[in-house]
Design a protein around this motif. Structure first.
Motif, mmCIF file in Angstrom:
data_model
loop_
_atom_site.group_PDB
_atom_site.id
_atom_site.type_symbol
_atom_site.label_atom_id
_atom_site.label_comp_id
_atom_site.label_asym_id
_atom_site.label_seq_id
_atom_site.Cartn_x
_atom_site.Cartn_y
_atom_site.Cartn_z
ATOM 1 N N TYR A 1 0.831 -1.209 0.000
ATOM 2 C CA TYR A 1 0.000 0.000 0.000
ATOM 3 C C TYR A 1 0.870 1.266 0.000
ATOM 4 N N GLY A 2 1.908 1.280 0.854
ATOM 5 C CA GLY A 2 2.629 2.524 1.111
ATOM 6 C C GLY A 2 3.745 2.865 0.160
ATOM 7 N N ILE A 3 4.406 1.858 -0.422
ATOM 8 C CA ILE A 3 5.632 2.140 -1.193
ATOM 9 C C ILE A 3 5.327 2.904 -2.481
ATOM 10 N N TYR A 4 4.101 2.778 -3.003
ATOM 11 C CA TYR A 4 3.741 3.478 -4.244
ATOM 12 C C TYR A 4 3.060 4.828 -3.990
ATOM 13 N N LYS A 5 2.706 5.116 -2.721
ATOM 14 C CA LYS A 5 1.970 6.345 -2.420
ATOM 15 C C LYS A 5 2.895 7.558 -2.525
ATOM 16 N N GLN A 6 2.448 8.562 -3.288
ATOM 17 C CA GLN A 6 3.248 9.778 -3.461
ATOM 18 C C GLN A 6 2.775 10.908 -2.546
#
Length: 667
Positions: A5-10
């Motif tokens: 979930y978090g690694i792609y969130k900008q």
């Protein structure tokens, strides 16, 4: 899931801002898990995690199976649970029915043909009945949610979003339970089936040195509190200390100091056995060896490092003994030994002279410990020595003049329910052998496929592009050989060693290679012959121009040009003789001259003739004394002028320009 979930969130908040709290709810086939994570840019911290390992999609299937089994017993006089095949079919149909009810609230039929004893069975079910049937299971959805919020010490308004994954979260009643607890709409942005696998793949890439992954810090938690127990020298009792509390940050290391005269055992176990979903709460026994008294007979100071690593595994990482040397002054170490460690084990620990280096620091400031965990656990496997471990135990301690030496001690680990290092090494060795077998098998298959490919490819070309380059008799012989090889591949040659296939391919190439070479030579030869002919013509023109006194070549040496003309004539004679000889041969015969020979001849011609013919004219500059004098007169004032201009500048700013005077002297 949180990593996926978090690694792609900008749009995550910056590190100094308040973190974004997200709840992840995962109900799959057999288990139910809830975790609350705090996100900042490039950083993930697990705040709490709870679970019910015994509720999932299969429990809802079982409820349906039990219901229909009972119905078929009364309606059709069939005992479904005695027939494994029928029971399996009923499970499959119930799973399909459950999925249909998630999308449809009306009555849905269940029909199974030739179910048992050649009987067709049928029934029906709707969503309301299903929810009533599974009321006990649905009541187990809320407790883990409540426990996670309590452990994380968060309110509902602190939650940014609720992400659900896993097949069983598609059941409308489960969604409703989660949504009503948080009083918020649930989010389904993650792929319910692939989120865990995607996160696992990302974690593997982060751990692997072969992949470059965006910087992303992960701080996990210890799901169960862990306690160490040891034998105390005081009245033959036992001492114990909780080293990692529930939801403690991980990876994390702690250093514990013991005062002992002999080797001792440390037993690690889960503090609350009823919380652990296994019958045995023990983790392992660790024996600290080679411990002895000091030279003066006092207890030795033994530092033991315990850690939970990036994988969540507890271990006693290392142990060392602090040996005193050349002690001057007071030998009494009592002030160091009397520091109480754990609040519930103060008396025992003091008497046993055991000191937990980090507990005091943790009790002093929870916030400091949280910040430290944030910073120091970002790097997986970082070993941490917190709190009072970095401080002297007593203000008077630094004044004592003593030399100490740290000596590493061997640790013998006896792990329960875990594989020993020897067994792991054995498995790794076996895995290496299997990988080697796979590699050899692949090479064998590649060798076999190469033979098969050569047979099909060459047979097609014999009737096509190679047809002109082989006699009819040789063609028939080679075709027969290819057919025999094909039959051999599917009979005796089905499973042969790699070398046999390589020998077979070599044998075929011995006959096929000359034909292939004749074809290639025939295709390439006209082009290279044409290029060589053009080169000879150009060189002949240059020689002709030299003879006609062309000023472009009037600087060339006559003796050298004579050599060039002779070399060109020899090359032309060689070319004509080879072309005439080649034209007399038919296509089925090997060529007189090969492309490689022609290219070599062309290079020799270039290397011999070009340096002579294209030799540049020497540059002759007529002497002009007047002009050079004029230049000298012109240069003088410029140099003088520049020197007069640059001399005052260092005086203006000596700090910046110190080199110009030196440079002017050089000029």
């Amino acid at each position: 899931v949180a990593l996926a979930y978090g690694i792609y969130k900008q749009d995550l908040p910056a590190l100094e801002e308040k973190p974004r709290n997200v709840v992840f709810v995962d109900m799959g086939h057999s288990a139910y898990q809830v975790s609350i994570c705090a996100f900042n840019k490039g950083k993930l911290k697990v705040l709490a995690t709870t679970f019910d390992p015994f509720v999932g999609g299969r429990n809802f299937d079982e409820a349906l199976v039990d219901y229909f089994s009972e119905e078929f017993r009364t309606k059709y006089k069939l005992n479904v649970k005695e027939n494994p095949r029928a029971l399996l079919r009923l499970y499959q149909e119930c799973e399909k029915l459950k999925k249909l009810m998630s999308a449809n609230a009306s009555d849905l039929p269940l029909n199974i043909e030739c179910f048992m004893n050649d009987l067709d069975v049928s029934s029906k079910m709707n969503r309301a009945q299903f929810e009533q049937l599974c009321a006990a299971l649905l009541s187990r959805v809320e407790p883990p949610l409540r426990a996670a919020m309590d452990q994380a010490k968060l309110q509902r308004e602190d939650i940014y979003s609720i992400e659900i994954v896993g097949g069983a979260t598609r059941i409308p009643a489960v969604k409703e339970q989660i949504s009503s607890f948080f009083c918020k709409e649930i989010s389904t942005t993650l792929n319910a089936d692939e989120a865990v696998a995607r996160g696992c793949a990302l974690q593997c890439a982060i751990l692997s040195p072969a992949f470059k992954v965006r910087e992303f810090s992960i701080t996990d938690v210890v799901p169960y509190s862990i306690t160490l127990r040891w034998k105390s020298s005081y009245e033959e009792g036992t001492g114990e200390c909780e080293v990692f509390s529930k939801n403690h940050a991980a990876p994390f290391s702690k250093v514990i100091t013991f005062h002992k005269k002999e080797p001792f055992d440390l037993e690690a176990y889960y503090t609350h056995p009823h919380e652990v979903p296994y019958p045995d709460s023990r983790i392992g026994r660790f024996t600290i060896q080679n411990v002895g008294p000091q030279h003066d007979g006092d207890n030795s100071k033994v530092k033991v490092k315990v850690r939970v690593n990036i994988h969540g595994l507890f271990s006693v990482a290392n142990a060392s003994i602090i040996e005193k040397q050349n002690i001057e002054g007071d030998h009494n170490d009592a002030p160091m030994d009397t520091e109480p460690s754990s609040k519930n084990q103060g008396r025992d620990d003091e008497l046993d002279k055991m000191q937990v280096d980090q507990d005091e620091g943790i009790q002093k400031s929870q916030a400091e410990q949280q910040n430290q965990a944030d910073e120091e656990t970002e790097n997986a496997g970082t070993e941490i020595k917190t709190g009072s471990a970095d401080k002297p135990d007593h203000p008077a301690q630094p004044k004592a003049k003593a030399k100490v030496k740290s000596i590493d001690l061997p640790i013998q680990a006896s792990l329960y329910r875990q594989l020993g290092q020897d067994l792991i090494n054995c498995y790794i060795e076996n895995e290496g052998k299997m990988m080697m077998q796979d590699k050899l098998e692949k090479e064998r298959n590649d060798a076999k496929n190469a033979v098969e490919e050569y047979v099909y490819d060459f047979r097609d070309k014999l009737c096509g592009v190679f047809e002109k380059f082989i006699t009819e008799e040789d063609s028939n012989k080679l075709t027969l050989m290819l057919e025999d090889t094909e039959n051999w591949l599917y009979e005796d040659g089905e499973d042969q060693p790699k070398q046999v296939y390589m020998d077979k391919l070599q044998e075929l190439r011995k006959f096929g290679q000359p034909i292939q070479e004749r074809y290639m030579e025939h295709e390439e030869r006209p082009k290279v012959l044409n290029e060589l002919g053009k080169k000879i013509q150009l060189l002949m023109k240059a020689v002709e121009a030299y003879k006609n006194k062309d000023e472009k070549y009037d600087h060339l040496d006559p003796a050298e040009m004579e050599k060039v003309e002779k070399y060109i004539n020899e090359a032309m004679n060689w070319l004509n003789s080879k072309m005439n000889a080649q034209n007399k041969l038919c296509l089925t015969q090997d060529p007189v001259v090969k492309v490689a020979e022609i290219l070599t001849k062309s290079k020799e011609l270039d290397s011999f003739c070009n340096p002579i013919i294209y030799k540049p004219k020497p540059k002759i500059e007529p002497p002009n004394d007047g002009q050079s004098k004029a230049n000298g007169e012109h240069n003088g004032p410029v140099n003088g002028q520049s020197s007069t201009e640059t001399k005052p500048e260092p005086a203006k700013d000596n700090s910046q320009q110190t080199k110009p005077p030196g440079e002017m002297e050089v000029d």
